[in-house]
Design a protein around this motif. Structure first.
Motif, mmCIF file in Angstrom:
data_model
loop_
_atom_site.group_PDB
_atom_site.id
_atom_site.type_symbol
_atom_site.label_atom_id
_atom_site.label_comp_id
_atom_site.label_asym_id
_atom_site.label_seq_id
_atom_site.Cartn_x
_atom_site.Cartn_y
_atom_site.Cartn_z
ATOM 1 N N THR A 129 0.847 -1.197 0.000
ATOM 2 C CA THR A 129 0.000 0.000 0.000
ATOM 3 C C THR A 129 0.876 1.238 0.000
ATOM 4 O OG1 THR A 129 -0.176 0.257 2.418
ATOM 5 C CG2 THR A 129 -1.788 -1.193 1.329
ATOM 6 N N ILE A 130 0.425 2.239 -0.718
ATOM 7 C CA ILE A 130 1.063 3.557 -0.712
ATOM 8 C C ILE A 130 -0.075 4.557 -0.497
ATOM 9 C CG2 ILE A 130 1.065 3.649 -3.250
ATOM 10 C CD1 ILE A 130 3.793 5.225 -2.922
ATOM 11 N N LEU A 131 -0.507 4.617 0.764
ATOM 12 C CA LEU A 131 -1.692 5.365 1.183
ATOM 13 C C LEU A 131 -1.292 6.416 2.217
ATOM 14 C CD1 LEU A 131 -4.132 2.324 1.461
ATOM 15 C CD2 LEU A 131 -4.108 4.066 -0.341
ATOM 16 N N PRO A 132 -2.093 7.483 2.363
ATOM 17 C CA PRO A 132 -1.669 8.622 3.192
ATOM 18 C C PRO A 132 -1.783 8.381 4.695
ATOM 19 C CG PRO A 132 -3.840 9.051 2.269
ATOM 20 C CD PRO A 132 -3.372 7.765 1.662
ATOM 21 N N ILE A 139 -7.030 2.233 4.275
ATOM 22 C CA ILE A 139 -6.285 1.154 4.929
ATOM 23 C C ILE A 139 -7.243 0.063 5.381
ATOM 24 C CG2 ILE A 139 -4.964 0.602 7.017
ATOM 25 C CD1 ILE A 139 -3.637 3.435 6.610
ATOM 26 N N ALA A 140 -8.368 0.463 5.971
ATOM 27 C CA ALA A 140 -9.352 -0.522 6.418
ATOM 28 C C ALA A 140 -9.906 -1.318 5.245
ATOM 29 C CB ALA A 140 -10.489 0.176 7.168
ATOM 30 N N GLY A 169 2.538 9.946 2.014
ATOM 31 C CA GLY A 169 2.705 11.373 2.229
ATOM 32 C C GLY A 169 1.796 12.132 1.291
ATOM 33 N N ASP A 170 2.238 13.301 0.826
ATOM 34 C CA ASP A 170 1.428 14.080 -0.111
ATOM 35 C C ASP A 170 2.335 14.769 -1.114
ATOM 36 O OD1 ASP A 170 2.429 16.458 1.047
ATOM 37 O OD2 ASP A 170 0.803 16.540 2.495
ATOM 38 N N ALA A 180 -1.803 5.622 -5.105
ATOM 39 C CA ALA A 180 -1.908 6.513 -3.967
ATOM 40 C C ALA A 180 -3.308 7.137 -3.920
ATOM 41 C CB ALA A 180 -0.856 7.610 -4.065
ATOM 42 N N ALA A 181 -3.535 7.959 -2.877
ATOM 43 C CA ALA A 181 -4.774 8.720 -2.804
ATOM 44 C C ALA A 181 -4.670 9.990 -3.640
ATOM 45 C CB ALA A 181 -5.096 9.074 -1.355
#
Length: 427
Positions: free
Chosen positions: A48-51, A64-65, A93-94, A119-120
């Motif tokens: 995962t590459i999530l914030p 994530i959930a 990150g962002d 990513a988001a």
């Protein structure tokens, strides 16, 4: 259960190995798309590459959930090709500091991830998508909407619709509320300007005008900006009857400045997926009452929400109150797993080659769970996975062919609630 370690929540700063050495982490003998290949693949590793940090960190928990719950469900159903799926958690990150995402991308590749969820932020994905592609890793974003990513390459897909869909819905919402002089406060990056451009098209197609912040007017602000005094003064001088705020965490500072300059938010102010969040006591009670927003994705049903909340409580030691892009995250993980099953291997090339087919691009038996999908694939059937997000099959650009856009409204407690949804088609 798939539990995230505390270390995985931070930045992957130590990843310094060569990408060339780690491209071999994919399993060999990557299958074609006929389901007849060898099934002695290495266990599937999804990264995962999530914030976890940054201006989009509020989107991290539901995403994530969604991934975590999906992997638990996949493993409960027997895993992929007889092996449990492994997850490697990473922070995106962002766009204010792309070194976070770049470090995470390297780390995930080094750890053998062959599919990555995230990513988001569209701008973040644009910064790492080539890195993943060069390593043969399939990237599936649950939240990227920038039109720049449509058809970007064979190793990028998304379960969220491009901004052409949300932009049309957002613009129509403003027009339907009777507004015809629209101002924008928009951040200067791919997501912000892309969504603004599509909202503007809808507003102008309805015979109305953009009085501030429009395409080519040069009013965009830099991501991470904290001082909006001059921009708000200039905007309000144009006497808009509606303001669309297209931003991330900067929204808090924008709202405070609008309050200080006397703007009435009720029925005149519009948020989008980047800032549709529950603000609670961050503002005085009633500040956001009457604000509306748009969010791509079907409304998560009650049973799915309860499952997400239970997973988050058990694995993250917290309470999940926001469900933005949770369904899209769940579906991204399931699609990756089904693509590996169909191709008979877990490498990124196999997942890339089969993801359209399992999404229903070739028609087939409709399935709603990973377990149903595996049963149909093992019977030799084509499948059409209809998941939690309600998106249509992926097209030749790896975009969903249809998607829902939710319409939400804020109450006096500065939290938002669902009003209705509309379905948009992707051309």
């Amino acid at each position: 259960m798939i539990r995230r370690s505390t270390a995985a929540r931070g930045l992957a700063l130590a990843a310094v190995l060569s990408l060339g050495l780690t491209a071999c982490a994919s399993s060999e003998g990557g299958g074609g798309d006929d389901g007849e290949g060898e099934t002695t693949a290495e266990p599937l590793t999804i990264g995962t590459i999530l914030p976890v940090t940054g201006t989009l960190a509020f989107l991290g928990p539901p995403e994530i959930a969604g991934v975590g719950l999906a992997i638990d469900d996949i493993n409960s159903a027997g895993g992929v090709l007889g092996e449990d799926v492994k997850v490697e958690w990473g922070d995106s990150g962002d766009s204010t500091d792309l070194s976070v995402a770049n470090s995470t991308a390297t780390d995930l590749i080094n750890k053998g991830a062959t599919a990555v969820i995230g990513a988001a932020s569209s701008a973040v994905s644009l910064g790492v998508v080539d890195t993943f592609a060069e390593a043969g890793v399939m990237q599936i974003s649950p939240a990227n909407t920038a039109t720049d990513l449509s058809g970007y390459g064979e190793f990028f897909a998304r379960t969220a619709p491009p901004d052409t869909v949300q932009g049309a819905a957002h613009g129509s919402l403003i027009l339907d509320d009777g507004h015809c002089k629209v101002g924008f406060l928009v951040q200067n990056e791919a997501y912000g300007t892309g969504l603004r451009d599509n909202v503007q098209k809808a507003v102008e197609a309805g015979g109305c005008e953009v009085v501030y912040g429009g395409t080519g007017q040069g009013h965009e602000f830099a991501p991470g900006e904290t001082n909006f005094g001059a921009q708000v003064t200039d905007l309000l001088a144009q006497k808009p009857d509606a303001i669309s705020v297209i931003a991330f965490e900067e929204t808090v500072a924008i709202v405070n400045e609008l309050v200080s300059q006397g703007w009435d938010f009720d029925g005149t102010t519009y948020f989008c997926d980047g800032n549709l969040s529950n603000y609670g006591d961050q503002f005085d009670p009633g500040t956001l009452a009457g604000v509306k927003g748009t969010l791509p994705g079907a409304q998560a049903d009650d049973s799915f929400r309860e499952e997400l909340k239970a997973w988050y409580t058990e694995n993250e030691d917290g309470e999940l109150n926001d469900f933005s892009y949770s369904a899209e995250s769940y579906d991204a993980a399931v699609l990756a797993a089904l693509a590996a099953v169909k191709g008979g291997a877990t490498d990124g090339e196999t997942i890339s080659a089969n993801i359209k087919a399992v999404s229903g691009a070739d028609g087939g038996t409709e399935v709603t769970t990973f377990e149903e999908g595996v049963t149909a694939l093992e019977a030799g059937d084509d499948i059409n996975y209809v998941g939690k997000s309600g998106i249509g099959p992926l097209n030749d650009k790896n975009d969903p062919t249809s998607a829902f856009i939710g319409i939400y409204a804020y109450g006096k407690d500065n939290t938002y609630s669902y009003e209705r949804q509309i379905e948009g088609k992707i051309e």
